[in-house]
Each structure stands twice: as C-alpha cells, then as structure tokens.
Design a protein around this motif. Sequence first.
Motif, PDB file in Angstrom:
ATOM      1  N   PHE D 178       0.853  -1.164   0.000  1.00  0.00           N
ATOM      2  CA  PHE D 178       0.000   0.000   0.000  1.00  0.00           C
ATOM      3  C   PHE D 178       0.900   1.227   0.000  1.00  0.00           C
ATOM      4  CE2 PHE D 178      -2.918   3.041   1.956  1.00  0.00           C
ATOM      5  CZ  PHE D 178      -4.009   2.855   1.144  1.00  0.00           C
ATOM      6  N   GLY D 195       3.898  -5.705  11.870  1.00  0.00           N
ATOM      7  CA  GLY D 195       2.673  -6.130  12.543  1.00  0.00           C
ATOM      8  C   GLY D 195       1.428  -5.413  12.074  1.00  0.00           C
ATOM      9  N   VAL D 196       1.320  -5.114  10.790  1.00  0.00           N
ATOM     10  CA  VAL D 196       0.147  -4.399  10.282  1.00  0.00           C
ATOM     11  C   VAL D 196      -1.094  -5.283  10.328  1.00  0.00           C
ATOM     12  CG1 VAL D 196       1.499  -2.911   8.780  1.00  0.00           C
ATOM     13  CG2 VAL D 196       0.630  -5.086   7.901  1.00  0.00           C
ATOM     14  N   LYS D 197      -2.249  -4.634  10.288  1.00  0.00           N
ATOM     15  CA  LYS D 197      -3.524  -5.351  10.345  1.00  0.00           C
ATOM     16  C   LYS D 197      -4.238  -5.353   8.990  1.00  0.00           C
ATOM     17  CE  LYS D 197      -2.964  -6.087  14.769  1.00  0.00           C
ATOM     18  NZ  LYS D 197      -2.489  -7.412  15.230  1.00  0.00           N
ATOM     19  N   LEU D 198      -3.685  -4.645   8.031  1.00  0.00           N
ATOM     20  CA  LEU D 198      -4.188  -4.657   6.660  1.00  0.00           C
ATOM     21  C   LEU D 198      -2.978  -4.671   5.732  1.00  0.00           C
ATOM     22  CD1 LEU D 198      -6.807  -1.713   6.761  1.00  0.00           C
ATOM     23  CD2 LEU D 198      -7.378  -4.125   6.689  1.00  0.00           C
ATOM     24  N   ASP D 219      -5.956  -0.990  -3.068  1.00  0.00           N
ATOM     25  CA  ASP D 219      -6.929  -1.693  -2.241  1.00  0.00           C
ATOM     26  C   ASP D 219      -6.186  -2.457  -1.149  1.00  0.00           C
ATOM     27  OD1 ASP D 219      -9.430  -2.417  -1.344  1.00  0.00           O
ATOM     28  OD2 ASP D 219     -10.104  -3.146  -3.282  1.00  0.00           O
ATOM     29  N   VAL D 220      -6.946  -2.973  -0.196  1.00  0.00           N
ATOM     30  CA  VAL D 220      -6.344  -3.648   0.960  1.00  0.00           C
ATOM     31  C   VAL D 220      -7.108  -4.924   1.283  1.00  0.00           C
ATOM     32  CG1 VAL D 220      -5.482  -1.529   2.012  1.00  0.00           C
ATOM     33  CG2 VAL D 220      -7.775  -2.367   2.587  1.00  0.00           C
ATOM     34  N   ARG D 222      -7.688  -7.549   4.910  1.00  0.00           N
ATOM     35  CA  ARG D 222      -7.463  -7.659   6.355  1.00  0.00           C
ATOM     36  C   ARG D 222      -6.576  -8.865   6.645  1.00  0.00           C
ATOM     37  NH1 ARG D 222      -9.203  -5.228  10.938  1.00  0.00           N
ATOM     38  NH2 ARG D 222     -10.134  -3.613   9.646  1.00  0.00           N
ATOM     39  N   HIS D 225      -2.471 -11.502  13.247  1.00  0.00           N
ATOM     40  CA  HIS D 225      -1.184 -11.891  13.824  1.00  0.00           C
ATOM     41  C   HIS D 225      -0.780 -13.317  13.475  1.00  0.00           C
ATOM     42  CE1 HIS D 225      -4.333 -13.067  16.729  1.00  0.00           C
ATOM     43  NE2 HIS D 225      -3.592 -14.133  16.858  1.00  0.00           N
ATOM     44  N   THR D 226      -1.735 -14.135  13.037  1.00  0.00           N
ATOM     45  CA  THR D 226      -1.366 -15.524  12.745  1.00  0.00           C
ATOM     46  C   THR D 226      -0.622 -15.663  11.425  1.00  0.00           C
ATOM     47  OG1 THR D 226      -3.424 -16.008  11.549  1.00  0.00           O
ATOM     48  CG2 THR D 226      -3.457 -16.330  13.928  1.00  0.00           C
ATOM     49  N   TYR D 238      -4.303 -11.858  -4.159  1.00  0.00           N
ATOM     50  CA  TYR D 238      -5.674 -11.594  -4.602  1.00  0.00           C
ATOM     51  C   TYR D 238      -5.952 -10.099  -4.682  1.00  0.00           C
ATOM     52  CZ  TYR D 238      -6.112 -16.523  -4.061  1.00  0.00           C
ATOM     53  OH  TYR D 238      -5.911 -17.864  -4.213  1.00  0.00           O
TER      54      TYR D 238
END
Lengths: 267, 267, 267, 267
Positions: D178, D195-198, D219-220, D222, D225-226, D238
């Motif tokens: 991004f 450690g981003v979440k998106l 685009d992003v 989600r 942490h796994t 994708y």
Amino acid sequence: MAAVTALIMRHEANIVTLDQYSDDPEGGAFFQRVVFHRPGLSIALPQIDADVAETLDPYGVQWVLTDQSVPKRMAILASTSDHCLLELLWRHRRGELPVTIPMLISNHTNVAEDVRSFGLPFFHVPSQGPDKSAAEARILELLGGNVDLVVLARYMQIISEDVLDAVGVPVINIHHSFLPAFIGAAPYRKAAERGVKLIGATSHYVTKDLDEGPIIEQDVARVDHTMDAAALQARGAYVERAVLSRAVQWHAQDRVIRHGNHTIVFP
Amino acid sequence: MAAVTALIMRHEANIVTLDQYSDDPEGGAFFQRVVFHRPGLSIALPQIDADVAETLDPYGVQWVLTDQSVPKRMAILASTSDHCLLELLWRHRRGELPVTIPMLISNHTNVAEDVRSFGLPFFHVPSQGPDKSAAEARILELLGGNVDLVVLARYMQIISEDVLDAVGVPVINIHHSFLPAFIGAAPYRKAAERGVKLIGATSHYVTKDLDEGPIIEQDVARVDHTMDAAALQARGAYVERAVLSRAVQWHAQDRVIRHGNHTIVFP
Amino acid sequence: MAAVTALIMRHEANIVTLDQYSDDPEGGAFFQRVVFHRPGLSIALPQIDADVAETLDPYGVQWVLTDQSVPKRMAILASTSDHCLLELLWRHRRGELPVTIPMLISNHTNVAEDVRSFGLPFFHVPSQGPDKSAAEARILELLGGNVDLVVLARYMQIISEDVLDAVGVPVINIHHSFLPAFIGAAPYRKAAERGVKLIGATSHYVTKDLDEGPIIEQDVARVDHTMDAAALQARGAYVERAVLSRAVQWHAQDRVIRHGNHTIVFP
Amino acid sequence: MAAVTALIMRHEANIVTLDQYSDDPEGGAFFQRVVFHRPGLSIALPQIDADVAETLDPYGVQWVLTDQSVPKRMAILASTSDHCLLELLWRHRRGELPVTIPMLISNHTNVAEDVRSFGLPFFHVPSQGPDKSAAEARILELLGGNVDLVVLARYMQIISEDVLDAVGVPVINIHHSFLPAFIGAAPYRKAAERGVKLIGATSHYVTKDLDEGPIIEQDVARVDHTMDAAALQARGAYVERAVLSRAVQWHAQDRVIRHGNHTIVFP
C-alpha cells in the motif's frame, strides 16, 4: 445539454461540476446535474429560472433549480434509539450536512435531553393505543410548512399513506437490514436465525409500500456465528447510522434523483 | 475439554490451534476444533481414534478425527460459466485448496478444454429434456465412492433430493445473490429491478430446501445506477468466485461445523 | 495448556472461550487467552491466583488473571478535535466499552461542555510555550494511581518518554494515517500530495519511538481525486473514531497481548 | 465546455457520458471526458479531429480524441508469478478489457504454456547477470511500434529510465504494498515485521522515480497476527490481481488522466 451549458455561461456563471447519465443512449431517459457558481446568485436567480424554463419546458424536461446556499429544513422523527439521531446531529454540528434542523419529534422522551443539548427543539408526541390519528394530526401540525425533508431515524411507527401524502416532502427512512432481505419487523432476529455472515442496512425514500421505496444507500458489516440477535443489533447500529447519514447528506446536496422505484445518485 | 487436550498430549502430539465456541455457556451446545501435530501420525491414528472414542462416546459427543495430510476428493459440477470453476482450479494449482480433484462434470462441453489444460478429467453429462433421471444416474455412477465433497460451480441444474441422498457427501453451492434476498432464478435481474446499491453472493451447503441450506460465506460488491442486469452479473462474477473459493477452502480445512441450519466457521 | 484447563475446572468454573496461538509450533512463543465463568469469583480469586502461579511460574510463563466484572479505569486526553472523544463517550454510555472514565484532560477547553454533558469530569491543562514540564507534571498528578489505561483521542501533544515511564499504564493512540505510511505530522496533506486512493487510520500502543508502537487496529476509506486535504481529513475522521474505538474495546476486554513490536488480538 | 458539446452535436453524435472536474473553480486546472456515439465514426473522425483542434488549440487545451472501437495494444511483462498475468488474460478473454495482447514477455519460462493456452505469443528474454543491456535491447525491439501500453504484471526487473523513454507508451505497474508504505523490495516481509492489520497493493504509472509514479488504484485486505510473510504474500496476491486489473481496465477505457504526480480517474 449544450443549450443548458450555454445558458449557464451566458449568465456569467462557472460550471463547478456537471454529471449526466442516460439509462439507454437510444431513446432512454436522460438525467443531468449541473452545479454552477455565480456571484450574486440570489439576485440573478429569478431570471435564470425563467430562462431555464423557456429553454427546457418546450421539451417537457423535468427540472429543479436550487440555491445551495439555502439549506433544506430537515425534521427528524425518532423513537428510543439514539444512534442514528445523534450521528445526524453530530454531523450537522460539524457542518457536514447542509440542512437546518427545525425540530425533532419522538414518541418517547428519552432522547429529549440529548437533542436539546445540541440547541434543537424537541417535541414529544406520544403514540399509544391502536388509534394513531391524534398523534398523526399533531405531527402534521408541527411539520406543516416548516420542513423540506423528513428523516425517520429509527422511528418505530408506521407512516400511513394519508400522513405521507399530507407531509408533501420527501421522507427518508433507515431500514435495519439489507433490503430486500428480511423485510418487515425484527430483521436482526431473522438474520440470526438464518445464520448470515454479513448484516446490512438500507436507507430509502418512504413510499406507500412499506420497505419497498427507492433505495438511496446500503452497506454491510461482517458478523459470525458467535453473535446472537442482540449482538447483531449492536453491530448493526454502526452500519445504520453511517448509511442513513450518507443518504441524508446526498439528498441534502441534491445529488439524488428518483426515477420510478430507483435512484440515480450523482457522485 | 481438559480430557481431550490431556489425551492429545498423552499421545506426544503438539496442539497447533484450539478453538471452541458455545452458543450458550449455560447448557448450550459446545463446539471445539483442535489441530495437533504428531510425527508418525498415520501409524498412531487408529490408537488415537480409539482413545478419543473411549473418552467422548460416553458423553454422546459427536466428533470427527481427520488426517490433514490426506486431502479430500472434490468433484466439481459446472455448466457454461467458467469463472467459479477456473478460480477453483487455479487456487488448487497454487496449493491453496487441500483437495484432489478427481473429476469435473458438466452438462455442457465449452469448459472441457480449460479443465483438461489443468490435467484434470472432464466428463460431459448432457441434461436435455424434462427427464433428468438418465443424467442423474450417470452423475451418481461417476461420483459413487470417488469423492468426499461435491462443489456446484454455477451448475445450473437442480439437484433432486434423491440425488442428494444418494451422493452421501457434503454438497457446496454458490448462489449468485446475497441470500435470503433474491431467492431463486435470475437474481441479477431482480437486483437491477430493485435498484440495490450492493450485490452479493452466498455459498451454502445444499439441502433439500433450495437456497435455504446453511450459509458458509457471503460477500458483496458496490454497484450503482449506471449498471444494468448484465453489468451486475459481470461484477458479481468476481464476488461469486471469491465467496465459493473461501467456502471450499474452509470446508477442505475442516473449519466448518454444520449445526441445524447454521454453520460455525472456526478462524 | 491441559494443566490450565484442568486447574480452571477444578475450581468449578465453566470455560466460556479459549483461544491460543503459537508463532511457531516448533519452539516458538505460545499465547493463550481463557475466559471462564465462576459464580462467586471475587471470593475464589485469590486462591485461583495462587494456584495459577504455582502451576505456571515454574515454567517462566507470563500470565495475568483479571476479573472482567471490574472495569478498567480509562483516562482520555484530547485537544480540540471531538470526533474520537465523543465516539468513545457515546460507546461507553451504550455499555459497549467495559471501562469507567474517571477523567478527561485537554489542553483546550472547547470540548469541556460536551464531556460534562456525559456527567464526566473535565480538566483543562494548558500547554503553551516550549516548556511542557509544568503541564506534564499536572497531568501526571491527575493520572497518578487513578487510571489503568490512557487513551489519546487526537491529543496533539507529544508524550515524552519520561511521562510515558511515569504514567506506568498502557497508552493507546490514534494516528490519522495508515502507518507506516505518512509518519509524523500532517498525514492528510501528505496523502493529498501523493494522490492516494485510500486513506487510513492506525491505533497503536505508544512507545518511546513516535508512531512506531505495536499496532492494534487499522482501517481505510476510499477517496478520489476530487478530495483535497481538508476533504480527506473530514472523511478520515470517521475511520479514526472507528479504529480507536475498536482498539480501546479490545484492550478493555483483555483481548490484546503485546509481544515485541506486535500485537496478538484474540477474536 | 459548451463549445465542445456544441461541436459534438453539430457532428450528429449523441453524448453518452460527460464528466468533468476542476481542481479549483477559480483558475485551477479543468479536466473533462466526453464519450459520444456517432454511426460511421471512422469516416467522420478526421473532420471531427480537425474541428476539435480548431476549437481547442487556440486556448492551449491538451486533448485526445480516440475511437473506442479500436482497442489498445497491450504488452505484458512478467516474471515467475502467474496471478496478475492470468487474471489479465482471463478478463481479456471474457471481453472485459478493451485491448489486444500482441505479446507476453518474461525473463522466465514457467508461464509460457499458460500464456500460449490463451492463444497468445510468448517471448522469453532472459535477464541474468548485472548487464541488462542485451535484454533491454531485445525487449525494446519486440515492443517497438507494436504496443500502446505496457503492463508489468509482477515483473521483477527494474525498468531503467532509458528503456522507459525508449518505450514511449504508458507503463503500468503493480506494487505489492500500500504505497507509500513499504517502498522497495520485500514489502510483505516488512509488513509482517511491522505487525500491520491490513495489507495492500498499488497500481501506478511507472516513472523514473521507482515506486513514486501517479497512483491509479489501491486496495487492501485484512490480515492478522497468525499470518507470517508467506501468508501475507498469498493473501496479497488476490489484492494485487484485482487492483492491477482495475487500473488496466480504466486506462484501456481512457478514464485516467495524469496530472503531475496525480491521476484523475473518471467514473
């Protein structure tokens, strides 16, 4: 179209945005929205209005000319839920909704203090028992001549066809489901029973056919198996307030055209 | 639960993930998924299986013990549309779907070449006329004993209750709408007529009640007034293939538990 | 893990949810969150605490045992922007944030009336000039011993490392960009200059490295070429308040574990 | 603007869509896109072109007149990854990309068979060692005069400024992050470390400043942490293929205008 733009430029106005759409290039309906900037508009407006009429009326074109510096007067009807209501009041206070809010009407009193803390008038119109005619008359009396738009912010009373006719201005509702799924009452309970993976909300113009009016905006939120109907409802509140606010904003900005049971929403 | 984890550790296995869910802490149903790693599992499996049975059967617990190194055998049924089918084949080739694909069956031939280019067997089972019994018998003959899962990748024939019973393995479908909205045929046409602002797709287990089986996954895409039914369908294809692929992946990974008409999908 | 579940059941508690995660099944770090229900917990807690210590301490496991019926005490620091602040106060009033809010501190006074309308104490701590030590001392005096969590709701002053150490409780911030893009000041102006198509917000724990602490939650909103920095900021406010609220909720529910510069957020 | 619409109507053409945008109504830049339908366009085009020139050139307006029935010729450059490439080929085969694809060039051979199964020419141009000049010369020789657009579908070689100048047509890239976050190589590894979440993807025009060209689409998706860097990469594929496909489609439909380091993307 060339005639309209020529007319606008003849009035020494700058076109800010122009969008158009045709549902069929060969003989379909044609929709256009033009925003123009013209210093001293309020003085020039009557003449522009007359010129547009002279230009478009011969073709039977339906048109509206509005001065965006004149905000629409928006009444809000609510019941006990505060999330849609507060979101509208807060966005209005931030200057994001180009409306004035002459009144809030509720059949309950619990939101009165919040509404008044925004400096807005609150009217309590109780609605008990099967006969709604007194309440409806009181609401019509309050609204009469005072509003350009009515927003139902989780108002849990049905607006009868007679009231709708008498109101005479657009009425926007938020339905707490992704229409046409889960029409009618208790959509979150139905959604939980069906085991859906997304819940939604739909804002639409109110017509005499309950939950069938033209859709202005919809959105969804992801849910999962751990959520019961109450949890869906809590999550759904955030979708409802966002969807209703966007629909109201677009309507207030004259971006929405109703056409049959559809809407054209200009960007 | 403590008994199960103790049992697993007694077998010198490492628990990789453990998730559980109860639909009511006080007396509701309880669901648990444990993934463990155990070198030499194939040899130890019969003994672990016997121990789990001894531990859980007295309580009437329903349980399944599967070896994730043994992929499920997945048959795909398709018609003329290729988008869901190709997405499954491509994800499979990338190693993202832990399945083998012993066969693809279609009532048309146009996807044959694509399927065979992936090195997979294609069987043409025409389905003309009102009597489907010969086609159904042929499909059952092909599937019999050869598959653990059947995926309907925009297969446009109705699976009769008899066939469903005879197949004897889970059947996953993709419905090209956001169920329960637009149940039945031609959902994009219905969506266009209703003027929706989002379209969706729903993947679900097939049951005898058409379009009513347990939902595994759903998603939506934003649309607008410029899009007719054909445009909605073109946009919808991307939602359909994504939703079906996720549902198949989760099922293949044994993440999905059916419970009544719902699913629990473990993360 | 079996030892912990066994211990919990020995104390006649029901496990409500249990989630665990390992960043490497072979010798990696292992994280677990167990929620259990035990009538009369407050009386039993000291003994459970002692038993957990006896069970886990020999292995050097880091653990925390909290009583979810005891809400965390959350102070909010804000400046002039009200959107994050009001969202937290409103969600708290709805019962969606399991916290108490003993105080709101701002270096401005414009939000005082709003805060007090929620029945909450407001403290004005001006912060003019280059020397922040008096203001910092006043803030530490107010917070000292009174809070379990500090939330920066668009607080536009830098928290010095000394203050951070002295506060001694977690500090959660909302950064008005999609970190690590647009680190530092004026991210919406930078985003407009870069011509991005999505803007975002990031909530993270505050560490001595500005904008570099462990991320708890992020989200984005779609924007386009018509939006200048002010329009991005207006749109971004809705992302900021949602992201911060979710981060605060998850922290308050003890769902977040910090590990190095990462977070594990249990579902 | 009125002059352009009048000119178009004088040529007996129907305006299908017209969109315009100004970055500042008072003296800013003004952008307009008009789509019109005119039977027998190919014959009339030279005269329309001359008339537009006569109308607009005196004002110094930059303009392009294109015949949408003439598809752009698009070359694709790829390396070993197939997800972006196959998505483009598949969308092209569905008729969703108004282009022809005269060639695919790769510095590897593993995608050759897939490309040829779509009936398209594949050229292998190896690119080993530090000296890229032979490979670059070969690529320029292949492209020279044959293409209107070059798409880098996860092409892992840097396009030098000389090559970019020599190509002489727009070059569209997909960056697997991004932007402007995680500029440069290995963005998924960097994202995992942060450690981003998106996670996201960005499609942009290639300029001499690597990863700094005008953004067309982003685009992003989600993540949590796994997921390690490999899992982020699998998920990100994708997003990449969708973002690149949309950017290519919009460019091919002449919806994108470059202005400085920004793009205007007309709806």
